[in-house]
Scaffold this motif. Structure first.
Motif, PDB file in Angstrom:
ATOM      1  N   SER A 104      12.571-128.660  26.990  1.00 11.20           N
ATOM      2  CA  SER A 104      13.504-128.927  25.901  1.00 11.20           C
ATOM      3  C   SER A 104      13.355-127.892  24.778  1.00 11.20           C
ATOM      4  O   SER A 104      14.348-127.443  24.203  1.00 11.20           O
ATOM      5  CB  SER A 104      13.278-130.351  25.374  1.00 11.20           C
ATOM      6  N   ARG A 159      15.025-124.766  25.762  1.00  7.84           N
ATOM      7  CA  ARG A 159      16.489-124.874  25.678  1.00  7.84           C
ATOM      8  C   ARG A 159      16.958-124.955  24.220  1.00  7.84           C
ATOM      9  O   ARG A 159      18.130-125.190  23.963  1.00  7.84           O
ATOM     10  CB  ARG A 159      16.985-126.100  26.442  1.00  7.84           C
ATOM     11  N   GLU A 185      16.409-127.305  22.069  1.00  9.12           N
ATOM     12  CA  GLU A 185      16.844-128.662  21.740  1.00  9.12           C
ATOM     13  C   GLU A 185      15.888-129.348  20.769  1.00  9.12           C
ATOM     14  O   GLU A 185      16.236-130.353  20.159  1.00  9.12           O
ATOM     15  CB  GLU A 185      16.915-129.515  23.013  1.00  9.12           C
ATOM     16  N   ARG A 186      14.672-128.835  20.683  1.00  6.06           N
ATOM     17  CA  ARG A 186      13.678-129.439  19.804  1.00  6.06           C
ATOM     18  C   ARG A 186      12.643-128.406  19.399  1.00  6.06           C
ATOM     19  O   ARG A 186      12.500-127.368  20.040  1.00  6.06           O
ATOM     20  CB  ARG A 186      13.006-130.643  20.464  1.00  6.06           C
ATOM     21  N   ALA A 198      18.799-131.189  18.898  1.00  6.36           N
ATOM     22  CA  ALA A 198      20.013-131.341  19.707  1.00  6.36           C
ATOM     23  C   ALA A 198      20.545-132.756  19.508  1.00  6.36           C
ATOM     24  O   ALA A 198      19.888-133.731  19.856  1.00  6.36           O
ATOM     25  CB  ALA A 198      19.708-131.081  21.174  1.00  6.36           C
TER      26      ALA A 198
END
Length: 176
Positions: free
Chosen positions: A57, A60, A62-63, A84
């Protein structure tokens, strides 16, 4: 306050190297009774899998995973900022998995992690943060001192690691 502790975001290119030390922190906290989504007896495999998913994650974008490390590089604590969010909530982020090893508590590490998560959220363009925690636990006082506002509690929302029921209190923070 522990001035020898470094708080920083783990970069996407290094997050995989943090899986094992973060698994150690998670296991220590769950074994100490923290209700953070896992039950006793938490296996190393479960903890490593969780952090491997988190690492993907992070890669990506996202965090963000923040860590507190001592002078020797030992991970003492961590917190996540989940950036995200749904399309209609680009201004919001969730704070998750505030964890500090039992042998590193009461040294201001959690408070410093919370300050760092605020800074990380601002850098990501977030202005509303939300989190939840066990009702009546030490973390409620930490969040209140860090400027978070209590929204309310839900009885019997989750289970403690030993299987007993616990309530969950929800908080928000408006970053200005």
């Amino acid at each position: 306050m522990d001035d020898n502790t470094n708080i920083r975001a783990v970069r996407p290119d290094e997050v995989a190297a943090y899986i094992d030390p973060l698994a150690d922190v998670l296991i220590d906290c769950v074994e100490g009774g923290a209700s953070v989504s896992f039950m006793l007896a938490i296996s190393r495999e479960t903890a490593v899998q969780f952090w491997a998913d988190v690492a993907r994650s992070v890669m990506r974008d996202e965090r963000t995973v923040l860590v507190a490390e001592d002078a020797k590089g030992r991970v003492l604590g961590t917190v996540q900022l989940i950036i995200a969010q749904p399309e209609n909530q680009p201004h919001r982020a969730d704070v998750a998995k505030m964890l500090v090893r039992r042998d590193a508590r009461r040294r201001g590490i959690a408070a410093r992690l919370m300050q760092a998560v605020d800074e990380s959220a601002r850098s990501a363009g977030k202005s509303v943060l939300v989190l939840d925690t066990v009702t009546g636990g030490d973390a409620e006082r930490l969040y209140h001192r860090a400027g978070w506002e209590r929204v309310g509690s839900v009885p019997n929302y989750a289970l403690m690691p030993d299987g007993t029921s616990c309530g969950t209190t929800f908080f928000h923070k408006q970053l200005r």
